[in-house]
Design a protein around this motif. Structure first.
Motif, PDB file in Angstrom:
ATOM      1  N   HIS A   1       0.823  -1.214   0.000  1.00  0.00           N
ATOM      2  CA  HIS A   1       0.000   0.000   0.000  1.00  0.00           C
ATOM      3  C   HIS A   1       0.856   1.264   0.000  1.00  0.00           C
ATOM      4  O   HIS A   1       0.520   2.251   0.657  1.00  0.00           O
ATOM      5  N   SER A   2       1.962   1.223  -0.726  1.00  0.00           N
ATOM      6  CA  SER A   2       2.842   2.388  -0.776  1.00  0.00           C
ATOM      7  C   SER A   2       2.433   3.384  -1.854  1.00  0.00           C
ATOM      8  O   SER A   2       2.784   4.560  -1.767  1.00  0.00           O
ATOM      9  N   ASN A   3       1.716   2.934  -2.881  1.00  0.00           N
ATOM     10  CA  ASN A   3       1.271   3.843  -3.948  1.00  0.00           C
ATOM     11  C   ASN A   3      -0.228   3.736  -4.213  1.00  0.00           C
ATOM     12  O   ASN A   3      -0.700   4.099  -5.281  1.00  0.00           O
ATOM     13  N   TRP A   4      -0.982   3.215  -3.259  1.00  0.00           N
ATOM     14  CA  TRP A   4      -2.446   3.198  -3.358  1.00  0.00           C
ATOM     15  C   TRP A   4      -3.036   3.118  -1.957  1.00  0.00           C
ATOM     16  O   TRP A   4      -2.449   2.544  -1.048  1.00  0.00           O
ATOM     17  N   LYS A   5      -4.195   3.745  -1.814  1.00  0.00           N
ATOM     18  CA  LYS A   5      -4.867   3.781  -0.520  1.00  0.00           C
ATOM     19  C   LYS A   5      -5.897   2.658  -0.451  1.00  0.00           C
ATOM     20  O   LYS A   5      -6.748   2.547  -1.337  1.00  0.00           O
TER      21      LYS A   5
ATOM     22  N   ARG B   1       2.249  -5.609  -5.827  1.00  0.00           N
ATOM     23  CA  ARG B   1       3.449  -4.803  -6.038  1.00  0.00           C
ATOM     24  C   ARG B   1       3.106  -3.439  -6.634  1.00  0.00           C
ATOM     25  O   ARG B   1       2.029  -3.237  -7.197  1.00  0.00           O
ATOM     26  N   GLU B   2       4.071  -2.537  -6.526  1.00  0.00           N
ATOM     27  CA  GLU B   2       3.871  -1.190  -7.063  1.00  0.00           C
ATOM     28  C   GLU B   2       3.661  -1.219  -8.570  1.00  0.00           C
ATOM     29  O   GLU B   2       2.797  -0.517  -9.099  1.00  0.00           O
ATOM     30  N   ILE B   3       4.454  -2.030  -9.284  1.00  0.00           N
ATOM     31  CA  ILE B   3       4.339  -2.081 -10.738  1.00  0.00           C
ATOM     32  C   ILE B   3       2.987  -2.646 -11.150  1.00  0.00           C
ATOM     33  O   ILE B   3       2.402  -2.230 -12.162  1.00  0.00           O
ATOM     34  N   GLN B   4       2.445  -3.573 -10.369  1.00  0.00           N
ATOM     35  CA  GLN B   4       1.131  -4.139 -10.683  1.00  0.00           C
ATOM     36  C   GLN B   4       0.031  -3.106 -10.491  1.00  0.00           C
ATOM     37  O   GLN B   4      -0.930  -3.057 -11.267  1.00  0.00           O
ATOM     38  N   ILE B   5       0.171  -2.263  -9.479  1.00  0.00           N
ATOM     39  CA  ILE B   5      -0.791  -1.173  -9.276  1.00  0.00           C
ATOM     40  C   ILE B   5      -0.718  -0.181 -10.432  1.00  0.00           C
ATOM     41  O   ILE B   5      -1.749   0.284 -10.944  1.00  0.00           O
TER      42      ILE B   5
END
Length: 370
Positions: A194-198, A217-221
């Motif tokens: 949850h580093s780049n999505w809430k 993962r961040e790339i998947q988000i």
């Protein structure tokens, strides 16, 4: 069943708000450390230019130029320090895991208390079910439910689910550390959940993490968000499709596809339809049923068609009603290009055979799907 207006512990509520409504940070917060390159030679390998030491074949200007450039680059490479984060010890992982477990228990007890307080008699007489995670998690997803949670209760339940996902990640990290699986350990600990999505903005993705015991993962988000809201340059009035190419091992089928499917099927305004190759149809069907059919409660409706099928007008109407029912219940349609083409060609065949009622019904289904 009714909710209570009794106040919730402000300290626990603030902790849940931080986890549910805000971006997450690295729980270990370890400093970077320099890594010495032990696999590199100290001297420049002159052997790649054999003509330098050969008196019969002196180097020309071009060879001499490249030799000097490579030698300088080699020195800079040796002087450059690589950095990576210091890995936590097993004791630190266990300590953090116990911290998450204690916090989850406090949040869960506070949430259960807020529900039981106003329905004490119903619980004592056995008219209400026991409060279990499988009962509570769907309450956060269902918009039209007989029992609606208050805002503070939703926040508390969201914080509980976030804490559960953090517990799962700590358990995976601890497992890899104990069994000395270094690559898996470094890979797992490098992903900050949850580093780049809430989580509050994508509750279905949060439940998907809990259901699958993974960390998105961040790339998947980034890939999922780009496919949901593509950044198309130019005239977007007629842009309806997007194509993306992804590398192997990035979780296309196992993570990104369920993320997109559950997001696009969250509204009853559009019917989510997944088109896969015929050879991958059984695999994707079983995978989607397993990942989306539990807490997320999504039905996977397979649609198959062959040109030799002798369908009548009544059967086509039943298929059409099933599509409409799937739209209202947020179901997901799984089909293949061959099935879509067979349905289109079968429509033409019905018209050529003067079966206009069936052909008209099939044409209505085609237009409705498009």
């Amino acid at each position: 069943m009714k909710t209570t207006g009794e106040p919730i512990n402000p300290v626990l509520l603030q902790s849940a708000e931080q986890k549910f409504y805000q971006l997450n940070t690295d729980p270990f917060n370890k400093p970077n450390q320099s890594i010495r390159k032990t696999n590199l030679q100290n001297a420049f390998p002159q052997g790649i230019f054999p003509s330098i030491k050969n008196p019969n074949n002196p180097p020309n200007e071009i060879t001499d130029y490249f030799s000097k450039q490579l030698s300088e680059s080699w020195k800079k490479l040796l002087s450059h320090n690589e950095y990576e984060k210091e890995n936590p010890s097993i004791e630190e992982i266990i300590q953090l895991l116990n911290l998450f477990r204690d916090e989850s228990e406090k949040l869960y007890n506070e949430f259960s208390k807020s529900i039981k307080l106003s329905n004490e008699q119903l619980f004592e007489t056995g008219l209400l079910f026991r409060i279990t995670p499988t009962v509570l998690v769907p309450l956060l997803l269902e918009k039209s439910s007989a029992f609606e949670l208050t805002k503070n209760q939703c926040t508390l339940l969201g914080g509980i689910i976030v804490n559960w996902t953090l517990e799962q990640q700590m358990e995976r990290i601890l497992h890899f550390a104990i069994h000395d699986k270094r690559e898996d350990f470094k890979n797992e600990i490098s992903h900050i959940p949850h580093s780049n999505w809430k989580p509050s903005e994508h509750i279905t993705w949060l439940v998907l993490e809990l259901e699958m015991n993974i960390t998105i993962r961040e790339i998947q988000i980034k890939v999922a968000n780009h496919m949901i809201q593509p950044n198309i340059i130019g005239d977007t009035s007629t842009a309806r499709n997007i194509v993306m190419q992804m590398n192997m091992g990035e979780g296309k089928t196992s993570v990104i596809l369920p993320m997109l499917a559950v997001y696009l099927s969250s509204s009853n305004l559009s019917l989510a339809r997944i088109i896969v190759l015929k050879s991958l149809f059984p695999t994707n069907y079983q995978s989607l049923r397993y990942k989306l059919g539990g807490l997320l409660n999504r039905r996977i409706f397979p649609f198959a068609c062959r040109r030799d099928m002798n369908v009548k007008d009544q059967q086509i109407n039943q298929i059409f009603e099933r599509f409409k029912h799937g739209l209202s219940k947020c179901d997901i349609i799984l089909t293949s290009p061959e099935d879509i083409l067979s349905f289109d060609l079968l429509t033409i065949d019905k018209c050529r055979r003067n079966e206009f009622d069936t052909g008209r019904s099939m044409l209505t289904v085609q237009r409705w799907l498009k």
